[in-house]
Design a protein around this motif. Sequence first.
Motif, mmCIF file in Angstrom:
data_model
loop_
_atom_site.group_PDB
_atom_site.id
_atom_site.type_symbol
_atom_site.label_atom_id
_atom_site.label_comp_id
_atom_site.label_asym_id
_atom_site.label_seq_id
_atom_site.Cartn_x
_atom_site.Cartn_y
_atom_site.Cartn_z
ATOM 1 N N ASP A 172 -2.067 -6.572 -0.971
ATOM 2 C CA ASP A 172 -1.224 -4.902 -0.638
ATOM 3 C C ASP A 172 -2.241 -4.346 -1.387
ATOM 4 O O ASP A 172 -3.272 -3.662 -0.156
ATOM 5 C CB ASP A 172 0.174 -4.515 -1.034
ATOM 6 N N THR A 173 -2.667 -4.506 -2.279
ATOM 7 C CA THR A 173 -3.701 -4.086 -3.658
ATOM 8 C C THR A 173 -5.439 -3.769 -2.862
ATOM 9 O O THR A 173 -5.942 -3.632 -2.513
ATOM 10 C CB THR A 173 -3.519 -3.763 -4.492
ATOM 11 N N LEU A 174 -4.774 -5.684 -1.872
ATOM 12 C CA LEU A 174 -6.687 -6.048 -0.948
ATOM 13 C C LEU A 174 -6.425 -5.430 -0.293
ATOM 14 O O LEU A 174 -7.857 -4.532 -0.050
ATOM 15 C CB LEU A 174 -6.422 -7.285 -1.148
ATOM 16 N N PHE A 175 -5.410 -5.125 0.432
ATOM 17 C CA PHE A 175 -5.627 -4.542 1.590
ATOM 18 C C PHE A 175 -6.324 -2.976 1.209
ATOM 19 O O PHE A 175 -6.476 -2.195 2.494
ATOM 20 C CB PHE A 175 -4.741 -5.133 2.884
ATOM 21 N N SER A 176 -5.647 -2.163 0.208
ATOM 22 C CA SER A 176 -5.740 -0.835 0.072
ATOM 23 C C SER A 176 -7.081 -0.354 -0.152
ATOM 24 O O SER A 176 -7.320 1.004 -0.107
ATOM 25 C CB SER A 176 -5.270 -0.101 -1.035
ATOM 26 N N GLU A 177 -7.972 -1.325 -0.780
ATOM 27 C CA GLU A 177 -9.294 -1.626 -0.904
ATOM 28 C C GLU A 177 -10.112 -1.381 0.772
ATOM 29 O O GLU A 177 -11.191 -0.541 0.937
ATOM 30 C CB GLU A 177 -10.333 -2.544 -1.476
ATOM 31 N N PHE A 178 -9.396 -1.785 1.565
ATOM 32 C CA PHE A 178 -10.701 -2.034 3.009
ATOM 33 C C PHE A 178 -10.183 -0.622 3.436
ATOM 34 O O PHE A 178 -10.589 -0.065 4.144
ATOM 35 C CB PHE A 178 -9.469 -3.316 3.852
ATOM 36 N N VAL A 179 -8.706 -0.141 3.537
ATOM 37 C CA VAL A 179 -8.086 1.049 3.959
ATOM 38 C C VAL A 179 -9.691 2.259 3.388
ATOM 39 O O VAL A 179 -9.384 3.429 4.037
ATOM 40 C CB VAL A 179 -6.558 1.538 3.608
ATOM 41 N N GLU A 180 -9.182 2.151 2.087
ATOM 42 C CA GLU A 180 -9.869 3.440 1.018
ATOM 43 C C GLU A 180 -11.484 2.887 1.821
ATOM 44 O O GLU A 180 -12.222 4.785 1.556
ATOM 45 C CB GLU A 180 -10.217 2.823 -0.482
ATOM 46 N N MET A 181 -11.718 1.970 2.406
ATOM 47 C CA MET A 181 -13.519 1.905 2.288
ATOM 48 C C MET A 181 -13.348 2.636 3.827
ATOM 49 O O MET A 181 -14.038 3.010 4.341
ATOM 50 C CB MET A 181 -13.997 0.243 2.410
ATOM 51 N N GLY A 182 -12.651 2.813 4.507
ATOM 52 C CA GLY A 182 -12.111 3.081 5.749
ATOM 53 C C GLY A 182 -12.805 4.619 5.927
ATOM 54 O O GLY A 182 -13.380 4.669 6.188
ATOM 55 N N THR A 183 -11.451 5.315 4.929
ATOM 56 C CA THR A 183 -11.884 6.341 4.345
ATOM 57 C C THR A 183 -13.175 7.188 4.578
ATOM 58 O O THR A 183 -13.629 8.232 4.316
ATOM 59 C CB THR A 183 -10.464 6.796 3.574
ATOM 60 N N ILE A 184 -13.866 6.414 3.415
ATOM 61 C CA ILE A 184 -14.798 7.135 2.616
ATOM 62 C C ILE A 184 -15.963 6.395 3.900
ATOM 63 O O ILE A 184 -16.881 7.715 3.994
ATOM 64 C CB ILE A 184 -15.906 5.664 2.078
ATOM 65 N N PHE A 185 -16.264 5.416 4.385
ATOM 66 C CA PHE A 185 -17.093 6.005 5.836
ATOM 67 C C PHE A 185 -16.252 6.357 7.005
ATOM 68 O O PHE A 185 -17.725 6.324 8.412
ATOM 69 C CB PHE A 185 -17.423 4.449 5.934
ATOM 70 N N ASP A 186 -15.092 6.884 6.991
ATOM 71 C CA ASP A 186 -14.507 7.621 8.501
ATOM 72 C C ASP A 186 -14.848 6.584 9.195
ATOM 73 O O ASP A 186 -14.855 7.066 10.708
ATOM 74 C CB ASP A 186 -15.187 8.918 8.833
ATOM 75 N N VAL A 187 -14.238 5.444 8.958
ATOM 76 C CA VAL A 187 -14.448 4.367 10.357
ATOM 77 C C VAL A 187 -12.327 4.167 10.197
ATOM 78 O O VAL A 187 -12.276 2.415 9.728
ATOM 79 C CB VAL A 187 -14.771 3.498 9.990
ATOM 80 N N GLU A 188 -11.473 4.661 9.609
ATOM 81 C CA GLU A 188 -10.413 4.865 9.409
ATOM 82 C C GLU A 188 -9.677 3.835 10.597
ATOM 83 O O GLU A 188 -9.229 2.639 10.323
ATOM 84 C CB GLU A 188 -9.150 6.214 9.491
ATOM 85 N N ASP A 189 -9.574 3.600 11.777
ATOM 86 C CA ASP A 189 -9.501 2.839 12.321
ATOM 87 C C ASP A 189 -10.170 1.431 12.659
ATOM 88 O O ASP A 189 -9.071 0.457 12.848
ATOM 89 C CB ASP A 189 -9.846 3.373 14.454
ATOM 90 N N ALA A 190 -11.214 1.379 12.062
ATOM 91 C CA ALA A 190 -11.305 0.038 12.258
ATOM 92 C C ALA A 190 -10.697 -0.733 10.912
ATOM 93 O O ALA A 190 -10.711 -2.030 10.986
ATOM 94 C CB ALA A 190 -13.196 -0.267 11.997
ATOM 95 N N ALA A 191 -10.785 -0.458 10.450
ATOM 96 C CA ALA A 191 -9.977 -0.734 8.801
ATOM 97 C C ALA A 191 -8.148 -0.894 8.923
ATOM 98 O O ALA A 191 -7.735 -2.076 8.454
ATOM 99 C CB ALA A 191 -10.606 0.760 7.598
#
Length: 309
Positions: free
Chosen positions: A146-165
Amino acid sequence: MHRTLLATTFALLALPVQAATTYPLTIDNCGASVTLDQAPRRVVTIKSTATELLLSLGLAERIVGIGFQDGPLPDHLAAELPVLSDKLPSQEVVLEAEPDFIYGGWESNFAADGAGERPTLAQLGVATYVAPAACRSIAPPKLTFDTLFSEFVEMGTIFDVEDAAAALVAEQQAMLDAIDKDNRGLTALWYSSGTKTPYVGAGTNAPAMIMEALGLENIYADVSEGWTSASWEAIVDADPDVIVLVDAAWNSAAQKKTLLAENPITSKLDAVIHERYLVLPFPASEAGVRNVPATLDMERQLAGLTFAP
């Protein structure tokens, strides 16, 4: 495998459309406040885990330089990327790539004799990000998927690629859900590197997370570190049922097998005699997008091992 593909398909179809990132965006990362006025356009990645996450999010064109890669890219992420250094690039080399964002797989990447200290880079207008599991300024919590996946989500937010994350998380969650824990109560050693003094997986980072998902009891689970130095004598006393071997270019799984078989102490281990090994590539041994696929592969390896009744 069919179950995994079906679960992934349904999960992806069920994904809601994610909201776009609002900038300026401020996040807390490893004790540092990072503000971004827009999605990063020119990125330097240090360590395979950082590079491979961005590639998994479809951001290859944003990467202007990579350094300190731990192994070749997997086939499905293959890309031609500028290599700044085979080891940790210097600040001078990094800045020549004119990045607006540097993504480091370890906090130690951001040192004066490395890519540069984070405050210095910030003054130069370069935002920085440390993979949360590799933070050392603030002790990270025990790593979970879950915490690993939260990094994926945060990176998606940073790059504005939330759907891809979100799609990446759904895909990996479906794979994770398809893994059946072994219920035999097997003990395991995670052998990362070292010859005279073995460096092994301990109780808080990717090795612990992966072994727990497999149903293996880590013989160094009580050590509150991600990895730790051990002794061959203590390992022999623990007599693990299974040995996980990290396959690295500088210390391959084959070399490890030879060492274990030729070492007078470890050669007597039942796991060594019967070659009860699980193997994974080095880039999959640290927190990143390879953890879940590697765990699934290791489940298959584990199912193929035989044990005396």
